[in-house]
Write an enzyme that holds these catalytic residues in place. Structure first.
Site, PDB file in Angstrom:
ATOM      1  N   SER A 144       1.033  -1.407  -0.050  1.00 12.57           N
ATOM      2  CA  SER A 144       0.051  -0.113  -0.145  1.00 12.57           C
ATOM      3  C   SER A 144       0.831   1.073  -0.113  1.00 12.57           C
ATOM      4  CB  SER A 144      -0.771   0.101   1.309  1.00 12.57           C
ATOM      5  OG  SER A 144      -1.537   1.325   1.509  1.00 12.57           O
ATOM      6  N   TYR A 158      -1.504  -0.508  10.429  1.00 14.37           N
ATOM      7  CA  TYR A 158      -1.857  -1.095   9.131  1.00 14.37           C
ATOM      8  C   TYR A 158      -0.671  -0.478   8.133  1.00 14.37           C
ATOM      9  CZ  TYR A 158      -3.875  -1.216   4.151  1.00 14.37           C
ATOM     10  OH  TYR A 158      -4.098  -1.412   2.985  1.00 14.37           O
TER      11      TYR A 158
HETATM   12  P1  NDP Z   1     -11.609  -5.482   0.109  1.00 17.45           P
HETATM   13  O1  NDP Z   1     -12.300  -5.172   1.293  1.00 17.45           O
HETATM   14  O2  NDP Z   1     -12.499  -5.250  -0.970  1.00 17.45           O
HETATM   15  O3  NDP Z   1     -11.411  -7.345   0.046  1.00 17.45           O
HETATM   16  C1  NDP Z   1     -10.779  -7.767   0.703  1.00 17.45           C
HETATM   17  C2  NDP Z   1     -10.617  -9.328   0.433  1.00 17.45           C
HETATM   18  O4  NDP Z   1      -9.624 -10.005   1.400  1.00 17.45           O
HETATM   19  C3  NDP Z   1     -12.042 -10.050   0.405  1.00 17.45           C
HETATM   20  O5  NDP Z   1     -11.713 -11.003  -0.796  1.00 17.45           O
HETATM   21  C4  NDP Z   1     -11.889 -10.816   1.703  1.00 17.45           C
HETATM   22  O6  NDP Z   1     -12.636 -11.993   1.723  1.00 17.45           O
HETATM   23  C5  NDP Z   1     -10.357 -11.136   1.965  1.00 17.45           C
HETATM   24  N1  NDP Z   1      -9.876 -11.312   3.271  1.00 17.45           N
HETATM   25  C6  NDP Z   1     -10.216 -10.247   4.008  1.00 17.45           C
HETATM   26  N2  NDP Z   1      -9.692 -10.713   5.455  1.00 17.45           N
HETATM   27  C7  NDP Z   1      -9.150 -11.995   5.182  1.00 17.45           C
HETATM   28  C8  NDP Z   1      -8.341 -13.136   5.994  1.00 17.45           C
HETATM   29  N3  NDP Z   1      -8.221 -12.884   7.150  1.00 17.45           N
HETATM   30  N4  NDP Z   1      -7.976 -14.346   5.291  1.00 17.45           N
HETATM   31  C9  NDP Z   1      -8.382 -14.178   3.958  1.00 17.45           C
HETATM   32  N5  NDP Z   1      -8.973 -13.425   3.177  1.00 17.45           N
HETATM   33  C10 NDP Z   1      -9.377 -12.224   3.783  1.00 17.45           C
HETATM   34  O7  NDP Z   1     -10.292  -5.113  -0.067  1.00 17.45           O
HETATM   35  P2  NDP Z   1      -9.375  -4.449  -1.239  1.00 17.45           P
HETATM   36  O8  NDP Z   1      -9.709  -5.002  -2.459  1.00 17.45           O
HETATM   37  O9  NDP Z   1      -9.421  -2.857  -1.320  1.00 17.45           O
HETATM   38  O10 NDP Z   1      -7.991  -4.680  -0.730  1.00 17.45           O
HETATM   39  C11 NDP Z   1      -7.014  -5.809  -1.331  1.00 17.45           C
HETATM   40  C12 NDP Z   1      -5.493  -5.564  -1.013  1.00 17.45           C
HETATM   41  O11 NDP Z   1      -5.363  -4.426  -1.405  1.00 17.45           O
HETATM   42  C13 NDP Z   1      -5.489  -5.578   0.751  1.00 17.45           C
HETATM   43  O12 NDP Z   1      -4.253  -6.067   0.621  1.00 17.45           O
HETATM   44  C14 NDP Z   1      -5.175  -4.100   0.951  1.00 17.45           C
HETATM   45  O13 NDP Z   1      -4.560  -3.606   2.228  1.00 17.45           O
HETATM   46  C15 NDP Z   1      -4.604  -3.483  -0.360  1.00 17.45           C
HETATM   47  N6  NDP Z   1      -4.717  -2.092  -0.515  1.00 17.45           N
HETATM   48  C16 NDP Z   1      -6.028  -1.571  -0.675  1.00 17.45           C
HETATM   49  C17 NDP Z   1      -6.342  -0.172  -0.929  1.00 17.45           C
HETATM   50  C18 NDP Z   1      -7.653   0.485  -1.015  1.00 17.45           C
HETATM   51  O14 NDP Z   1      -7.799   1.657  -0.982  1.00 17.45           O
HETATM   52  N7  NDP Z   1      -8.868  -0.389  -1.415  1.00 17.45           N
HETATM   53  C19 NDP Z   1      -5.161   0.550  -0.894  1.00 17.45           C
HETATM   54  C20 NDP Z   1      -3.827   0.120  -0.579  1.00 17.45           C
HETATM   55  C21 NDP Z   1      -3.828  -1.070  -0.493  1.00 17.45           C
HETATM   56  P3  NDP Z   1     -14.227 -11.850   1.949  1.00 17.45           P
HETATM   57  O15 NDP Z   1     -15.097 -11.317   0.803  1.00 17.45           O
HETATM   58  O16 NDP Z   1     -14.635 -13.153   2.160  1.00 17.45           O
HETATM   59  O17 NDP Z   1     -14.410 -11.122   3.272  1.00 17.45           O
END
Ligand code: NDP
Length: 249
Positions: A144, A158
């Site tokens: 990130s 985070y």
């Molecule tokens: P979302 O919240 O849209 O999706 C999160 C995903 O991760 C879902 O598929 C969820 O599964 C899964 N998940 C959450 N916790 C766990 C866990 N403990 N074990 C397995 N799977 C898990 O997130 P984003 O798409 O926004 O984020 C994806 C990545 O991008 C992350 O690493 C985030 O830190 C990073 N990121 C995002 C940014 C943003 O602005 N959105 C900016 C910078 C980085 P389920 O649907 O079943 O809950």
């Protein structure tokens, strides 16, 4: 020739789901994981199968190493190959000052974002490295922009977990490069996904867009493009890169 297989964690929605769909459009077969949202994950699988590619959804909490080990055993027995890993599953923490963060919260975010990615990468590397009979491969860690901004007054824990992912990417990329495995990271900025609701302020992207040089939040598909490029042969000489996808922020 049989299609290559990519494993994408946390791909039921957001950046992971868009990455899975784009990878399939580019010819990959895909294993996606989810934590709770089974029907969302199944809908990603359906869309991929309609493209004529193969896809599977597996329930895995990346904070639980036994579930990760079981996932990789399943990949060995049912799919028989692994060419790329995208360590995308991640959790954010609520907006709060540093002094008010509990040790439990700090441990939880590091367990999911850092240790979960470490163990997935360990299992992938064991299968990919040439020295163990693997065919090489590629790993992309989803970090990130928070890792270089630090997220003061919001979620330093985070941000620091993503700093660990950057350092991990640099180290592992050097450790396994001669074994045919490339390791890179993407550092998304503010992307329009459900993640922001978990900070306690689902309108964060709209409120903060004025601080982004491009004056808008990014779309998950814009991060997916960078990830799918990094795992592809088009990025064959890219290793140890921390690729910002953050609208200039
Ligand atoms: P979302 O919240 O849209 O999706 C999160 C995903 O991760 C879902 O598929 C969820 O599964 C899964 N998940 C959450 N916790 C766990 C866990 N403990 N074990 C397995 N799977 C898990 O997130 P984003 O798409 O926004 O984020 C994806 C990545 O991008 C992350 O690493 C985030 O830190 C990073 N990121 C995002 C940014 C943003 O602005 N959105 C900016 C910078 C980085 P389920 O649907 O079943 O809950």
């Amino acid at each position: 020739m049989e299609s290559k297989l990519v494993l994408i964690t946390g791909a039921s929605r957001g950046i992971g789901a868009e990455t899975a769909l784009l990878a399939a459009r580019k010819g990959w077969n895909v294993v996606i994981t989810y934590k709770v949202q089974k029907s969302a994950a199944e809908s990603v699988v359906d869309r991929i199968e309609k493209m004529g590619r193969r896809a599977w959804a597996v329930k895995v909490d990346v904070a639980n190493e036994d579930e990760i080990y079981a996932l990789f055993r399943k990949i060995d027995t049912e799919y028989g190959r692994l060419d790329a890993l995208v360590n995308n599953a991640g959790a954010i923490t609520g907006i709060t000052s540093f002094v008010d963060m509990s040790p439990e919260r700090m441990r939880e975010v590091f367990n999911i974002n850092v240790i979960g990615s470490f163990i997935c990468a360990q299992e992938a590397v064991k299968r990919m490295i040439l020295g163990s009979g693997g065919q090489g491969g590629s790993i992309v860690n989803v970090s990130s922009a928070a890792s270089r901004i630090g997220s003061p007054n919001e979620f330093i824990d985070y941000a620091a977990s993503k700093g660990a992912i950057d350092t991990f990417t640099l180290g592992l990329s050097k450790e396994v490069a001669s074994e045919g495995v490339r390791v890179n990271a993407v550092r998304p900025g503010l992307i329009s996904t459900d993640l922001h609701a978990d900070t306690g302020d689902k309108d964060r992207p709209e409120k903060l867009k004025q601080f982004i040089p491009m004056q808008r939040a990014g779309e998950p598909s814009e991060v997916a493009s960078a990830i799918v490029w990094l795992i592809s042969n088009e990025a064959s000489y890219v290793n140890g890169a921390l690729l910002d996808v953050a609208g200039g922020r």
